[in-house]
Design an enzyme around this catalytic site. Structure first.
Site, PDB file in Angstrom:
ATOM      1  N   GLY A 273       0.830  -1.201   0.000  1.00  0.00           N
ATOM      2  CA  GLY A 273       0.000   0.000   0.000  1.00  0.00           C
ATOM      3  C   GLY A 273       0.860   1.244   0.000  1.00  0.00           C
ATOM      4  O   GLY A 273       0.507   2.273   0.591  1.00  0.00           O
ATOM      5  N   ALA A 274       1.989   1.164  -0.705  1.00  0.00           N
ATOM      6  CA  ALA A 274       3.021   2.198  -0.587  1.00  0.00           C
ATOM      7  C   ALA A 274       2.650   3.519  -1.243  1.00  0.00           C
ATOM      8  O   ALA A 274       3.318   4.523  -1.016  1.00  0.00           O
ATOM      9  CB  ALA A 274       4.337   1.684  -1.180  1.00  0.00           C
ATOM     10  N   ALA A 275       1.594   3.531  -2.060  1.00  0.00           N
ATOM     11  CA  ALA A 275       1.161   4.782  -2.679  1.00  0.00           C
ATOM     12  C   ALA A 275       0.045   5.456  -1.890  1.00  0.00           C
ATOM     13  O   ALA A 275      -0.462   6.501  -2.298  1.00  0.00           O
ATOM     14  CB  ALA A 275       0.698   4.527  -4.122  1.00  0.00           C
ATOM     15  N   GLY A 276      -0.334   4.872  -0.750  1.00  0.00           N
ATOM     16  CA  GLY A 276      -1.437   5.404   0.039  1.00  0.00           C
ATOM     17  C   GLY A 276      -1.021   6.506   0.997  1.00  0.00           C
ATOM     18  O   GLY A 276       0.162   6.823   1.153  1.00  0.00           O
ATOM     19  N   MET A 277      -2.015   7.073   1.676  1.00  0.00           N
ATOM     20  CA  MET A 277      -1.775   8.218   2.546  1.00  0.00           C
ATOM     21  C   MET A 277      -0.947   7.850   3.779  1.00  0.00           C
ATOM     22  O   MET A 277      -0.096   8.629   4.222  1.00  0.00           O
ATOM     23  CB  MET A 277      -3.106   8.838   2.979  1.00  0.00           C
ATOM     24  CG  MET A 277      -3.835   9.578   1.869  1.00  0.00           C
ATOM     25  SD  MET A 277      -2.835  10.940   1.198  1.00  0.00           S
ATOM     26  CE  MET A 277      -2.696  11.991   2.640  1.00  0.00           C
ATOM     27  N   ILE A 278      -1.196   6.682   4.367  1.00  0.00           N
ATOM     28  CA  ILE A 278      -0.408   6.288   5.537  1.00  0.00           C
ATOM     29  C   ILE A 278       1.058   6.163   5.152  1.00  0.00           C
ATOM     30  O   ILE A 278       1.950   6.681   5.832  1.00  0.00           O
ATOM     31  CB  ILE A 278      -0.937   4.967   6.127  1.00  0.00           C
ATOM     32  CG1 ILE A 278      -2.359   5.156   6.671  1.00  0.00           C
ATOM     33  CG2 ILE A 278      -0.015   4.469   7.235  1.00  0.00           C
ATOM     34  CD1 ILE A 278      -3.025   3.868   7.114  1.00  0.00           C
TER      35      ILE A 278
ATOM     36  N   ARG B 110     -13.374  -0.697   3.666  1.00  0.00           N
ATOM     37  CA  ARG B 110     -14.762  -1.139   3.751  1.00  0.00           C
ATOM     38  C   ARG B 110     -15.681  -0.046   3.228  1.00  0.00           C
ATOM     39  O   ARG B 110     -15.698   1.067   3.737  1.00  0.00           O
ATOM     40  CB  ARG B 110     -15.119  -1.470   5.197  1.00  0.00           C
ATOM     41  CG  ARG B 110     -16.515  -2.045   5.338  1.00  0.00           C
ATOM     42  CD  ARG B 110     -16.827  -2.316   6.803  1.00  0.00           C
ATOM     43  NE  ARG B 110     -18.146  -2.876   6.968  1.00  0.00           N
ATOM     44  CZ  ARG B 110     -18.771  -2.973   8.136  1.00  0.00           C
ATOM     45  NH1 ARG B 110     -18.175  -2.541   9.224  1.00  0.00           N
ATOM     46  NH2 ARG B 110     -19.967  -3.493   8.220  1.00  0.00           N
TER      47      ARG B 110
ATOM     48  N   ASP C 109      -4.413   2.714  18.971  1.00  0.00           N
ATOM     49  CA  ASP C 109      -5.395   2.626  20.056  1.00  0.00           C
ATOM     50  C   ASP C 109      -4.731   2.931  21.401  1.00  0.00           C
ATOM     51  O   ASP C 109      -5.290   3.645  22.234  1.00  0.00           O
ATOM     52  CB  ASP C 109      -6.027   1.226  20.088  1.00  0.00           C
ATOM     53  CG  ASP C 109      -6.689   0.856  18.771  1.00  0.00           C
ATOM     54  OD1 ASP C 109      -7.437   1.693  18.233  1.00  0.00           O
ATOM     55  OD2 ASP C 109      -6.448  -0.254  18.275  1.00  0.00           O
TER      56      ASP C 109
ATOM     57  N   ARG D  41      -4.002   6.666  21.604  1.00  0.00           N
ATOM     58  CA  ARG D  41      -5.240   7.420  21.865  1.00  0.00           C
ATOM     59  C   ARG D  41      -5.676   7.263  23.313  1.00  0.00           C
ATOM     60  O   ARG D  41      -6.156   8.217  23.938  1.00  0.00           O
ATOM     61  CB  ARG D  41      -6.337   6.944  20.917  1.00  0.00           C
ATOM     62  CG  ARG D  41      -6.143   7.416  19.484  1.00  0.00           C
ATOM     63  CD  ARG D  41      -7.111   6.739  18.533  1.00  0.00           C
ATOM     64  NE  ARG D  41      -7.070   7.366  17.208  1.00  0.00           N
ATOM     65  CZ  ARG D  41      -7.670   6.881  16.126  1.00  0.00           C
ATOM     66  NH1 ARG D  41      -8.358   5.749  16.216  1.00  0.00           N
ATOM     67  NH2 ARG D  41      -7.598   7.508  14.975  1.00  0.00           N
TER      68      ARG D  41
ATOM     69  N   HIS E 212      -8.778  -5.103  17.205  1.00  0.00           N
ATOM     70  CA  HIS E 212      -8.840  -3.704  16.770  1.00  0.00           C
ATOM     71  C   HIS E 212     -10.249  -3.456  16.233  1.00  0.00           C
ATOM     72  O   HIS E 212     -10.489  -3.429  15.026  1.00  0.00           O
ATOM     73  CB  HIS E 212      -7.785  -3.445  15.696  1.00  0.00           C
ATOM     74  CG  HIS E 212      -7.798  -2.043  15.160  1.00  0.00           C
ATOM     75  ND1 HIS E 212      -7.461  -0.955  15.930  1.00  0.00           N
ATOM     76  CD2 HIS E 212      -8.121  -1.555  13.942  1.00  0.00           C
ATOM     77  CE1 HIS E 212      -7.567   0.142  15.197  1.00  0.00           C
ATOM     78  NE2 HIS E 212      -7.967  -0.201  13.995  1.00  0.00           N
TER      79      HIS E 212
END
Length: 441
Positions: free
Chosen positions: A104-109, A185, A252, A255, A280
């Site tokens: 997922g290397a192109a994602g925001m995270i 999802r 979590d 937070r 989670h």
């Protein structure tokens, strides 16, 4: 120059690598992404070698070595250079280079995470790294953009960058795998459907890690539902110790520490011994019984026990949803920070008397939790990448009841993905209650 049209295999990948003499696949393949590129004429003389040289607006396309045309890897810009880390005064004292895969290397995270990894903020100022970035066919251009930004950032410790779409190639020899990529999802999607769709992704990635990664690779699963995805991944990687797989519950924990600090009127570095038990999901259990503020049990500092039992847990669970309401986007940045925290907890010794939360395999746990699950529990580390479960924790009836609820949910999820873990026919009985955390739909 002639236009080449080469057949593409079902699995394709594009690689950026620091080696200027590339050893590539012996089959004449080129991904769909590169079909439009101009290829230089290939000299078919025996025993010839062609090294890759490329500018930022022209991707390398083929290499010939010993008469075989090979196109598995392509280098990129500065990452085409060869180097000797022991040849220069600045780098000869550095540690051995480690390979880190990120899906997922192109994602925001990842957009937040990769630059922290490359800067030395995670593994230290003397640890050179190679980044292996896994994406999809539709994200390949975005991955090239990520590589360009990494190149322009001039990180001394970042010595190699590879990009690709085939986990069997991207995961080659990796010592750390951070698995972020997963299908989100969507509206109307049942949790069981999400488990099946993403479970197939993590089953395949587990098989790839099992086949080509370092045998002691450490795996951190971020893509949700992360506990069961981690379980699927480890069940498909029998050659890798099950203990090496983690599900991210550090956000979590962070937070929860923040909420306790706000309630007590202290800075959050005063909060320690914070545990997130379980899944989670909304069945997660932020443990205020064992947590401490300035070394004092939380229940002695915060005397509003009704808030601890009700408002505290709810505030942790709903934090992501509230953030989306305020900002209109999900918590990518703080998730990236929590990934950094999770890894640093494994590569630096845990402070005396403290611990951290991570989702790990339950076999042999001292708490009476069902074995064969990935369950968030309190851990300590000597800083060697390994961990041990904390034994000196108190579990009262209230806490045990909450833990049992999360345990039951994970057992139900496990039954739902039995076809992906080699445990028979799947049967889903997740119930009508939606336990997906707000902000993750």
């Amino acid at each position: 120059m002639a236009m080449a049209e080469l057949s593409a295999p079902q699995k394709t990948s594009t690689f950026l690598n620091s080696s200027s003499r590339l050893r590539l696949s012996s089959k004449l393949h080129l991904s769909n992404h590169f079909r439009h590129l101009l290829l230089p004429p290939l000299n078919t003389a025996p025993n010839s070698k062609i090294s890759c040289s490329v500018s930022q607006n022209q991707a390398p396309v083929a290499v010939q070595e010993n008469g075989l045309v090979k196109t598995k890897k392509e280098c990129y810009g500065v990452f085409c250079l060869t180097y000797d880390l022991k040849a220069e005064e600045q780098t000869k004292s550095w540690k051995k280079l480690i390979n880190i895969a990120v899906s997922g290397a192109a994602g925001m995270i990842s957009n937040h995470l990769l630059f922290k990894l490359a800067s030395g903020a995670v593994f230290g100022p003397d640890q050179p790294i190679a980044l292996k970035l896994l994406g999809s066919e539709r994200s390949i251009q975005a991955l090239e953009g990520v590589a360009m930004e990494l190149e322009d950032s001039l990180f001394p410790l970042l010595r190699e960058v590879d990009i690709g779409t085939d986990p069997y190639e991207v995961f080659q020899d990796v010592e750390w795998a951070i698995l972020i990529g997963a299908k989100p999802r969507g509206p109307g999607m049942e949790r069981a459907d999400l488990l099946d769709i993403n479970g197939q992704i993590f089953a395949e990635q587990g098989k790839a890690l099992n086949k080509v990664a370092s045998p002691d690779v450490k795996v951190l699963v971020v893509g949700n539902p992360c506990n069961t995805n981690a379980l699927i991944c480890l069940k498909n990687a029998p050659n890798i110790p099950a203990k090496n797989f983690h599900a991210l519950t550090r956000l979590d924990e962070n937070r929860a520490k923040c909420q306790l600090a706000l309630k007590a009127g202290v800075f959050y570095d005063k909060v320690s011994n914070m545990t997130i038990w379980g899944n989670h999901s909304t069945t997660q259990v932020p443990d205020f019984l064992n947590a401490r503020i300035n070394g004092v049990p939380v229940k002695e500092v915060i005397t509003d026990h009704k808030w601890l039992e009700e408002g505290f847990t709810e505030s942790v669970q709903k934090r992501g949803g509230l953030l989306i309401q305020k900002w209109g986007r999900s918590s990518a940045a703080s998730t990236a920070v929590s990934i950094v925290d999770a890894i640093k907890s494994l590569v630096t010794p845990t402070p005396e008397g403290d611990w951290f939360s991570t989702g790990v395999y339950t076999d042999g746990n001292p708490y009476g939790i069902e074995e064969g699950l990935v369950f968030s529990m309190p851990c300590r580390s000597k800083g060697d990448g390994d961990y041990e479960l904390v034994k000196d924790v108190e579990i009262d009836d209230y806490l045990r009841k909450r833990i049992a609820k999360s345990e039951a949910e994970l057992l139900a999820e496990k039954r739902c993905v039995a076809h992906l873990t080699g445990e028979g026919i799947a049967y889903c009985d997740l119930g009508p209650v939606d336990t997906m955390l707000p902000g993750e739909v």
